[in-house]
Design an enzyme around this catalytic site. Sequence first.
Site, PDB file in Angstrom:
ATOM      1  N   THR A  43       8.182 -51.814   5.497  1.00 53.27           N
ATOM      2  CA  THR A  43       7.069 -50.885   5.716  1.00 53.27           C
ATOM      3  C   THR A  43       7.563 -49.612   6.388  1.00 53.27           C
ATOM      4  O   THR A  43       7.213 -48.509   5.991  1.00 53.27           O
ATOM      5  CB  THR A  43       5.985 -51.554   6.593  1.00 53.27           C
ATOM      6  OG1 THR A  43       5.552 -52.761   5.955  1.00 53.27           O
ATOM      7  CG2 THR A  43       4.800 -50.640   6.786  1.00 53.27           C
ATOM      8  N   LEU A  63      -0.980 -54.156  10.554  1.00 57.38           N
ATOM      9  CA  LEU A  63      -0.508 -55.138  11.549  1.00 57.38           C
ATOM     10  C   LEU A  63      -1.333 -55.062  12.832  1.00 57.38           C
ATOM     11  O   LEU A  63      -1.680 -56.099  13.413  1.00 57.38           O
ATOM     12  CB  LEU A  63       0.984 -54.925  11.807  1.00 57.38           C
ATOM     13  CG  LEU A  63       1.827 -55.064  10.525  1.00 57.38           C
ATOM     14  CD1 LEU A  63       3.283 -54.694  10.783  1.00 57.38           C
ATOM     15  CD2 LEU A  63       1.719 -56.477   9.960  1.00 57.38           C
ATOM     16  N   THR A  86       6.574 -54.851  18.518  1.00 60.76           N
ATOM     17  CA  THR A  86       7.152 -55.444  17.311  1.00 60.76           C
ATOM     18  C   THR A  86       7.179 -54.397  16.198  1.00 60.76           C
ATOM     19  O   THR A  86       7.235 -54.750  15.024  1.00 60.76           O
ATOM     20  CB  THR A  86       6.359 -56.690  16.856  1.00 60.76           C
ATOM     21  OG1 THR A  86       4.990 -56.322  16.671  1.00 60.76           O
ATOM     22  CG2 THR A  86       6.449 -57.825  17.858  1.00 60.76           C
ATOM     23  N   ARG A 134       8.832 -50.519  16.150  1.00 55.32           N
ATOM     24  CA  ARG A 134      10.146 -49.904  16.022  1.00 55.32           C
ATOM     25  C   ARG A 134      10.689 -49.554  17.406  1.00 55.32           C
ATOM     26  O   ARG A 134       9.936 -49.085  18.269  1.00 55.32           O
ATOM     27  CB  ARG A 134      10.084 -48.606  15.213  1.00 55.32           C
ATOM     28  CG  ARG A 134      10.102 -48.791  13.703  1.00 55.32           C
ATOM     29  CD  ARG A 134      11.442 -49.333  13.192  1.00 55.32           C
ATOM     30  NE  ARG A 134      11.452 -49.500  11.752  1.00 55.32           N
ATOM     31  CZ  ARG A 134      11.047 -50.598  11.090  1.00 55.32           C
ATOM     32  NH1 ARG A 134      10.597 -51.647  11.759  1.00 55.32           N
ATOM     33  NH2 ARG A 134      11.112 -50.656   9.777  1.00 55.32           N
ATOM     34  N   ASP A 152      10.855 -56.869  19.775  1.00 49.64           N
ATOM     35  CA  ASP A 152      11.519 -57.411  18.580  1.00 49.64           C
ATOM     36  C   ASP A 152      12.421 -56.370  17.930  1.00 49.64           C
ATOM     37  O   ASP A 152      13.114 -56.683  16.962  1.00 49.64           O
ATOM     38  CB  ASP A 152      10.458 -57.858  17.568  1.00 49.64           C
ATOM     39  CG  ASP A 152      11.055 -58.511  16.327  1.00 49.64           C
ATOM     40  OD1 ASP A 152      11.872 -59.454  16.505  1.00 49.64           O
ATOM     41  OD2 ASP A 152      10.742 -58.084  15.201  1.00 49.64           O
ATOM     42  N   GLU A 159      20.172 -51.151  15.529  1.00 52.77           N
ATOM     43  CA  GLU A 159      20.174 -52.556  15.092  1.00 52.77           C
ATOM     44  C   GLU A 159      21.244 -52.785  14.037  1.00 52.77           C
ATOM     45  O   GLU A 159      21.247 -52.057  13.035  1.00 52.77           O
ATOM     46  CB  GLU A 159      18.800 -52.925  14.528  1.00 52.77           C
ATOM     47  CG  GLU A 159      17.689 -52.847  15.567  1.00 52.77           C
ATOM     48  CD  GLU A 159      16.292 -53.050  14.964  1.00 52.77           C
ATOM     49  OE1 GLU A 159      16.145 -52.949  13.738  1.00 52.77           O
ATOM     50  OE2 GLU A 159      15.369 -53.307  15.736  1.00 52.77           O
ATOM     51  N   HIS A 219      14.672 -58.598  15.676  1.00 49.74           N
ATOM     52  CA  HIS A 219      13.948 -58.008  14.531  1.00 49.74           C
ATOM     53  C   HIS A 219      13.639 -59.084  13.471  1.00 49.74           C
ATOM     54  O   HIS A 219      13.935 -58.895  12.278  1.00 49.74           O
ATOM     55  CB  HIS A 219      14.740 -56.843  13.900  1.00 49.74           C
ATOM     56  CG  HIS A 219      13.851 -55.907  13.105  1.00 49.74           C
ATOM     57  ND1 HIS A 219      14.048 -54.540  13.061  1.00 49.74           N
ATOM     58  CD2 HIS A 219      12.764 -56.148  12.320  1.00 49.74           C
ATOM     59  CE1 HIS A 219      13.123 -53.991  12.268  1.00 49.74           C
ATOM     60  NE2 HIS A 219      12.336 -54.947  11.815  1.00 49.74           N
ATOM     61  N   ALA A 261      10.419 -60.538  13.343  1.00 42.24           N
ATOM     62  CA  ALA A 261       8.965 -60.732  13.293  1.00 42.24           C
ATOM     63  C   ALA A 261       8.427 -60.766  11.861  1.00 42.24           C
ATOM     64  O   ALA A 261       7.344 -61.272  11.619  1.00 42.24           O
ATOM     65  CB  ALA A 261       8.254 -59.636  14.093  1.00 42.24           C
ATOM     66  N   TRP A 262       9.187 -60.242  10.909  1.00 43.27           N
ATOM     67  CA  TRP A 262       8.724 -60.174   9.510  1.00 43.27           C
ATOM     68  C   TRP A 262       9.292 -61.294   8.642  1.00 43.27           C
ATOM     69  O   TRP A 262       8.960 -61.403   7.463  1.00 43.27           O
ATOM     70  CB  TRP A 262       9.240 -58.862   8.892  1.00 43.27           C
ATOM     71  CG  TRP A 262      10.753 -58.826   8.776  1.00 43.27           C
ATOM     72  CD1 TRP A 262      11.650 -58.845   9.809  1.00 43.27           C
ATOM     73  CD2 TRP A 262      11.532 -58.810   7.574  1.00 43.27           C
ATOM     74  NE1 TRP A 262      12.937 -58.831   9.328  1.00 43.27           N
ATOM     75  CE2 TRP A 262      12.897 -58.803   7.958  1.00 43.27           C
ATOM     76  CE3 TRP A 262      11.212 -58.795   6.223  1.00 43.27           C
ATOM     77  CZ2 TRP A 262      13.939 -58.790   7.029  1.00 43.27           C
ATOM     78  CZ3 TRP A 262      12.251 -58.773   5.303  1.00 43.27           C
ATOM     79  CH2 TRP A 262      13.599 -58.768   5.711  1.00 43.27           C
TER      80      TRP A 262
END
Length: 319
Positions: free
Chosen positions: A73, A157, A234, A236, A260, A265, A286, A288-289
Site C-alpha cells: 500500500t 487500516l 504500524t 511507516r 512495526d 529496513e 515489519h 503486521a501485513w
Amino acid sequence: MKAVFLDADTLGSDVDLGPMQAAADLTLYGTSAPEQVAERIADAEAVVTNKVVLRDEHFAAAPDLRVVVVTATGVNNIDLEAAGARGIRVVNAIRYARPVLVQHTFSLILALANRLVDYVQDVRAGCWQQSPMFCRMDHPIIELEGRTLVVLGYGDLGQGVARLGQAFGMDVRIAARPGQPEGEVDGFPRQSLERLLPVADVLSVHCLLSDDTRDLIDAQALRTMKESALLVNTSRGGIVNEQALADALRQGDIAGAGVDVLTQEPPVDGNPLLADDIPNLLVTPHCAWASQEARQRMVQQSADNLRDFAAGTLERWVV
Ligand SMILES: NC(=O)C1=CN([C@@H]2O[C@H](COP(=O)(O)OP(=O)(O)OC[C@H]3O[C@@H](n4cnc5c(N)ncnc54)[C@H](O)[C@@H]3O)[C@@H](O)[C@H]2O)C=CC1
Ligand SMILES: O=C(O)C(=O)CO
C-alpha cells in the site's frame, strides 16, 4: 507485456505467484541491490516492486517503462513526481492487509496494556516461583475500556483499528488532516491532532508517509501527550520521530510504545529504537501485513493490476 519483479522474495515462498506470471511475461528476481536495478529494468514495460527504491535515474534507464506495480500500500519508495513527469503510471495494492494488520496493531496495544512481555519474562526468570503470594502484579496493567483511542489516518487500516477499539469499549476519536473540519465520521468524533494528543490514552498511527507526515509526531507532540499514554505505529517509520520517541520513553513522557516499522529496513545501520535500555517498547520487524492470506490477496491484486494495465482497463492508480 514484459515485466520485471525486482524483489519477489519479499512476498515469501508460501504464496503462488502463478496469477502474476499469467498476467505478464514476468522475470523474477528474489532481491535487487540498488546498483542492479537500472540494468534489470532496461527493457521492461512494467516493473513490480515491494520495497526496492525507484528514482528518476532508474526511470531514465528504462525507456519502455509504462507502469510500476507496487506490491504494497505504501508507495514512499517510489519517486512519484518523477514517474508522473515521465508519464509512468504507478499503482499500489489496497485493502489487502486489514484483518492481519488490525490484529497486529491490537496485539501491540494489548501486550503494552497488559505488560505481557514483562510478565512472561518475569516467569521465565523465576519470579513467580519465588513469590510469597499466588500472583505477581509488578507491572501496572491498563484497562482499555473507557480509555480514549486516537486514530491518526482514517483510511482502510485506521477504520479497522477504530472499529476494534469500539468493540473494546474505547472512546474512539479520529485525528483530522490539516485543514479538515472537525465533525463526525462513522459516528466517531473527528478533531484536530493538536486537540487530541493531550487526551489520547492510545495513539495509533495509520497515515501514509509523505513530506507532510514525516516527523508529524515529534518531540514537541510527544511532550503534549499523557505520561500514561501508549503509542503504536504500524504504518511507516519516520511519521513518529525515532530519536524523540526513544527519549520520550526513557524520560517517562509517555508510558509505552509498539512499533512495526523503522525508517531504515532492515535496520542494518542501527536505530535509536533498537537500544536495549528503552522501557516498555515493543519492536516487531515489519510483519503486521504478513499473513499468508494477505500476501496471496496481494499477489492476486497485483496480477489484476498488471493485466488491467496491459488491456488498457486499469481504473485506479496513484500516479
Ligand atoms: N506495517 C505494515 O505491514 C503495513 C503498513 N502499511 C502502511 O499503512 C498505511 C495506511 O494504509 P491504508 O489505511 O491502507 O491507506 P489509506 O490510503 O486507506 O489511508 C491512509 C489515510 O491517511 C490519511 N492521512 C494522510 N495524511 C494525514 C494527516 N496528515 N493526518 C491525518 N490523516 C492523514 C488519509 O486521508 C487516508 O485516509 C500505508 O500507507 C502503509 O504505509 C500498510 C500495509 C501494511
Ligand atoms: O503494504 C504495505 O505498505 C507494507 O508495508 C507491506 O509491504
